[in-house]
Write a protein that holds these residues in place. Structure first.
Motif, PDB file in Angstrom:
ATOM      1  N   VAL A  12      -7.237  28.506 -14.313  1.00  0.00           N
ATOM      2  CA  VAL A  12      -7.723  28.964 -13.723  1.00  0.00           C
ATOM      3  C   VAL A  12      -7.372  29.755 -13.096  1.00  0.00           C
ATOM      4  N   GLU A  13      -8.420  30.567 -12.153  1.00  0.00           N
ATOM      5  CA  GLU A  13      -8.073  31.886 -11.230  1.00  0.00           C
ATOM      6  C   GLU A  13      -8.713  31.087 -10.089  1.00  0.00           C
ATOM      7  N   PRO A  14      -7.536  30.736  -9.216  1.00  0.00           N
ATOM      8  CA  PRO A  14      -7.868  30.085  -7.723  1.00  0.00           C
ATOM      9  C   PRO A  14      -9.272  30.579  -6.870  1.00  0.00           C
ATOM     10  N   LEU A  15      -9.609  31.222  -6.907  1.00  0.00           N
ATOM     11  CA  LEU A  15     -10.939  31.454  -6.141  1.00  0.00           C
ATOM     12  C   LEU A  15     -12.561  30.676  -6.955  1.00  0.00           C
ATOM     13  N   VAL A  16     -12.246  31.003  -8.190  1.00  0.00           N
ATOM     14  CA  VAL A  16     -13.397  29.943  -9.144  1.00  0.00           C
ATOM     15  C   VAL A  16     -12.880  28.790  -8.910  1.00  0.00           C
ATOM     16  N   VAL A  17     -11.648  28.238  -8.865  1.00  0.00           N
ATOM     17  CA  VAL A  17     -11.372  26.493  -9.168  1.00  0.00           C
ATOM     18  C   VAL A  17     -12.309  26.123  -7.114  1.00  0.00           C
ATOM     19  N   MET A  18     -12.086  27.180  -6.180  1.00  0.00           N
ATOM     20  CA  MET A  18     -11.947  27.143  -4.764  1.00  0.00           C
ATOM     21  C   MET A  18     -13.367  26.934  -4.845  1.00  0.00           C
ATOM     22  N   ILE A  19     -14.255  27.768  -5.147  1.00  0.00           N
ATOM     23  CA  ILE A  19     -15.861  27.831  -5.661  1.00  0.00           C
ATOM     24  C   ILE A  19     -16.204  26.284  -5.880  1.00  0.00           C
ATOM     25  N   PHE A  20     -15.983  26.505  -7.067  1.00  0.00           N
ATOM     26  CA  PHE A  20     -16.189  25.105  -7.803  1.00  0.00           C
ATOM     27  C   PHE A  20     -16.194  23.752  -7.686  1.00  0.00           C
ATOM     28  N   SER A  21     -15.548  23.380  -6.650  1.00  0.00           N
ATOM     29  CA  SER A  21     -14.539  22.308  -5.726  1.00  0.00           C
ATOM     30  C   SER A  21     -15.726  22.533  -4.444  1.00  0.00           C
ATOM     31  N   CYS A  22     -15.610  24.218  -4.167  1.00  0.00           N
ATOM     32  CA  CYS A  22     -16.774  23.833  -3.043  1.00  0.00           C
ATOM     33  C   CYS A  22     -18.458  23.513  -3.005  1.00  0.00           C
ATOM     34  N   LEU A  23     -18.557  23.377  -4.383  1.00  0.00           N
ATOM     35  CA  LEU A  23     -19.378  22.809  -4.451  1.00  0.00           C
ATOM     36  C   LEU A  23     -19.952  22.133  -5.035  1.00  0.00           C
ATOM     37  N   GLY A  24     -18.912  21.519  -5.102  1.00  0.00           N
ATOM     38  CA  GLY A  24     -18.844  19.781  -5.366  1.00  0.00           C
ATOM     39  C   GLY A  24     -19.054  19.777  -3.683  1.00  0.00           C
ATOM     40  N   LEU A  25     -18.126  20.194  -2.926  1.00  0.00           N
ATOM     41  CA  LEU A  25     -18.434  19.827  -1.029  1.00  0.00           C
ATOM     42  C   LEU A  25     -19.718  19.253  -0.680  1.00  0.00           C
ATOM     43  N   PHE A  26     -20.520  21.122  -1.235  1.00  0.00           N
ATOM     44  CA  PHE A  26     -22.282  21.106  -0.383  1.00  0.00           C
ATOM     45  C   PHE A  26     -22.899  20.063  -0.865  1.00  0.00           C
TER      46      PHE A  26
END
Length: 170
Positions: A12-26
């Protein structure tokens, strides 16, 4: 979508992974912002809990309906102590920095835009990410350095680590 949910991040595109993972931190960030200062008419903890699955869509009703602040504070003192501890906040900050480094170093904006155009999940994630970022900016409305909240997750964590939470106007 299935690749994200199943943890196949390498494809998966790394920026998509970053956003997806950040949504778990929010949700963890919002738990740190809402629960220790939970003295509004409407309790914040159920909305914080729901945000783990629904993101901003769970938090928006709380911010609209929370009512007036009362003198009576509620909450779970041991959990609140943990949510505001420097160790917890520094852990979140470290994870966020790692995600940012990964996303921006290995990802491409053109790849993210393609994913945004072709995936409803990425589109919804992006909207959720920006709404959550905006909500953190709103929460720090009385702080003179609130502009730092435009850095998603990082900004609010830096503020939480550097200010006395009792003086914030959450």
């Amino acid at each position: 979508m299935m690749k994200l949910i199943s943890g196949q991040f390498a494809t998966v595109e790394p920026l998509v992974v970053m956003i997806f993972s950040c949504l778990g931190l929010f949700p963890l960030l919002f738990a740190s912002l809402i629960m220790p200062n939970d003295s509004f008419k409407l309790p914040g903890w159920p909305f914080s809990l729901l945000s783990f699955g629904l993101g901003a869509f769970a938090l928006l009703p709380y911010f609209v309906l929370k009512g007036e602040k009362s003198t009576k504070s509620r909450g779970f003192s041991l959990l609140n102590k943990w949510l505001t501890s420097p160790t917890f906040l520094l852990s979140l900050l470290t994870i966020t920095l790692i995600l940012y480094l990964y996303g921006f170093a290995a990802g491409s904006f053109s790849g993210y835009i393609e994913a945004f155009k072709h995936s409803e999940l990425v589109s919804v994630m992006t909207v959720d990410f920006f709404v959550l970022t905006w909500l953190t900016y709103i929460l720090f409305r009385g702080h003179r350095y609130r502009f730092i909240c435009v850095l998603p997750i990082l900004g609010p964590l830096v503020l939480l680590l550097t200010i006395n939470q009792k003086t914030t106007h959450l």
